[in-house]
Write a protein that holds these residues in place. Structure first.
Motif, PDB file in Angstrom:
ATOM      1  N   ARG A   1      54.934  42.585  31.133  1.00  0.00           N
ATOM      2  CA  ARG A   1      55.086  43.205  32.163  1.00  0.00           C
ATOM      3  C   ARG A   1      55.861  44.504  32.086  1.00  0.00           C
ATOM      4  O   ARG A   1      56.211  45.299  32.943  1.00  0.00           O
ATOM      5  CB  ARG A   1      56.114  42.156  33.111  1.00  0.00           C
ATOM      6  CG  ARG A   1      55.284  41.055  33.547  1.00  0.00           C
ATOM      7  CD  ARG A   1      55.864  40.067  34.293  1.00  0.00           C
ATOM      8  NE  ARG A   1      56.304  40.948  35.795  1.00  0.00           N
ATOM      9  CZ  ARG A   1      55.516  41.085  36.643  1.00  0.00           C
ATOM     10  NH1 ARG A   1      54.000  40.825  36.493  1.00  0.00           N
ATOM     11  NH2 ARG A   1      55.842  41.708  37.886  1.00  0.00           N
TER      12      ARG A   1
ATOM     13  N   GLU B   1      47.379  46.898  41.259  1.00  0.00           N
ATOM     14  CA  GLU B   1      48.172  46.100  42.393  1.00  0.00           C
ATOM     15  C   GLU B   1      47.243  45.079  43.167  1.00  0.00           C
ATOM     16  O   GLU B   1      46.349  45.370  43.575  1.00  0.00           O
ATOM     17  CB  GLU B   1      49.135  46.996  43.443  1.00  0.00           C
ATOM     18  CG  GLU B   1      49.859  46.021  44.418  1.00  0.00           C
ATOM     19  CD  GLU B   1      50.240  47.156  45.303  1.00  0.00           C
ATOM     20  OE1 GLU B   1      50.678  46.675  46.661  1.00  0.00           O
ATOM     21  OE2 GLU B   1      50.574  48.262  45.206  1.00  0.00           O
TER      22      GLU B   1
ATOM     23  N   GLY C   1      48.797  37.916  45.886  1.00  0.00           N
ATOM     24  CA  GLY C   1      48.829  36.607  45.425  1.00  0.00           C
ATOM     25  C   GLY C   1      47.825  35.930  46.427  1.00  0.00           C
ATOM     26  O   GLY C   1      47.589  35.727  47.496  1.00  0.00           O
TER      27      GLY C   1
ATOM     28  N   ARG D   1      51.421  41.781  43.797  1.00  0.00           N
ATOM     29  CA  ARG D   1      51.480  41.315  42.346  1.00  0.00           C
ATOM     30  C   ARG D   1      51.060  42.655  41.487  1.00  0.00           C
ATOM     31  O   ARG D   1      50.178  43.320  42.020  1.00  0.00           O
ATOM     32  CB  ARG D   1      50.881  40.157  41.836  1.00  0.00           C
ATOM     33  CG  ARG D   1      51.064  38.910  42.890  1.00  0.00           C
ATOM     34  CD  ARG D   1      52.407  38.291  42.638  1.00  0.00           C
ATOM     35  NE  ARG D   1      52.567  37.074  43.029  1.00  0.00           N
ATOM     36  CZ  ARG D   1      53.831  36.928  43.599  1.00  0.00           C
ATOM     37  NH1 ARG D   1      54.800  37.522  43.403  1.00  0.00           N
ATOM     38  NH2 ARG D   1      53.936  35.678  44.305  1.00  0.00           N
TER      39      ARG D   1
ATOM     40  N   TRP E   1      45.801  37.677  37.709  1.00  0.00           N
ATOM     41  CA  TRP E   1      45.220  38.626  38.375  1.00  0.00           C
ATOM     42  C   TRP E   1      43.969  38.607  38.436  1.00  0.00           C
ATOM     43  O   TRP E   1      43.403  38.945  39.776  1.00  0.00           O
ATOM     44  CB  TRP E   1      45.637  39.961  37.675  1.00  0.00           C
ATOM     45  CG  TRP E   1      44.937  40.409  36.307  1.00  0.00           C
ATOM     46  CD1 TRP E   1      45.368  40.045  34.963  1.00  0.00           C
ATOM     47  CD2 TRP E   1      43.621  40.918  36.009  1.00  0.00           C
ATOM     48  NE1 TRP E   1      44.661  40.219  34.119  1.00  0.00           N
ATOM     49  CE2 TRP E   1      43.457  40.947  34.678  1.00  0.00           C
ATOM     50  CE3 TRP E   1      42.841  41.388  36.961  1.00  0.00           C
ATOM     51  CZ2 TRP E   1      42.280  41.271  34.191  1.00  0.00           C
ATOM     52  CZ3 TRP E   1      41.627  41.859  36.610  1.00  0.00           C
ATOM     53  CH2 TRP E   1      41.387  41.873  35.101  1.00  0.00           C
TER      54      TRP E   1
ATOM     55  N   ASN F   1      43.497  36.104  41.336  1.00  0.00           N
ATOM     56  CA  ASN F   1      43.757  36.760  42.607  1.00  0.00           C
ATOM     57  C   ASN F   1      42.740  37.714  43.257  1.00  0.00           C
ATOM     58  O   ASN F   1      42.581  37.618  44.360  1.00  0.00           O
ATOM     59  CB  ASN F   1      45.116  37.495  42.398  1.00  0.00           C
ATOM     60  CG  ASN F   1      46.337  36.499  42.544  1.00  0.00           C
ATOM     61  OD1 ASN F   1      46.269  35.232  42.685  1.00  0.00           O
ATOM     62  ND2 ASN F   1      47.390  37.005  42.072  1.00  0.00           N
TER      63      ASN F   1
END
Length: 155
Positions: free
Chosen positions: A22, A44, A47, A54, A80, A83
């Motif tokens: 991160r 980007e 969620g 996120r 990710w 998502n």
């Protein structure tokens, strides 16, 4: 591909260390993502349950005019990736471009394998390390899931 070596196992462990992975997000969020060049990009995404933004920074596997391909090196279980599968919402930041809306397409295994072959030809040393780390992380030699982004207007 051979059994993962010690370096690959260490790299795979680092890739699974959330605080370390991160770290680059802060640079992108304050507009300094360009310091990391064009081989990395921040995605980007929303969620799946919370629908809150996120962020993840990943390596670009392949890029051409208005097409960027990235791999989920930790497999289809990456948050990710899950998502994006759930809602398909993506904004990209790469180089000096910030928060560009992008269309999302999930590549077939054959398309991913072809893309990885081109990456391996262009970056043989990086591919040796990357492929070994992905194998160590996922326990599989199958091509990692790959996502194609088509951000209109990104050069």
């Amino acid at each position: 591909m051979t059994a993962p070596n010690r370096t690959a196992r260490i790299t795979a462990r680092l890739l699974k260390t959330p605080w370390l992975m991160r770290m680059p997000i802060g640079l992108y969020r304050v507009g300094l993502g360009w310091l990391l060049g064009d081989r990395l990009l921040m995605i980007e995404h929303l969620g799946r349950v919370s629908h809150t933004p996120r962020y993840v920074v990943v390596e670009v596997v392949e890029r051409s005019h208005n097409v960027i391909r990235v791999a989920s090196g930790l497999g289809s279980g990456s948050q990710w990736y899950r998502n994006l599968r759930a809602n398909g919402v993506a904004y990209l930041s790469i180089g000096r471009a910030r928060r560009i809306r992008a269309n999302v397409r999930f590549l077939s295994e054959d398309e991913a394998a072809a893309s990885f072959a081109r990456y391996a030809a262009a970056h043989p040393q990086a591919w040796e390390q990357l492929s070994a780390a992905m194998e160590a992380a996922t326990g599989s030699t199958a091509p990692a899931p790959m996502v194609e982004f088509t951000p209109p207007g990104l050069r």
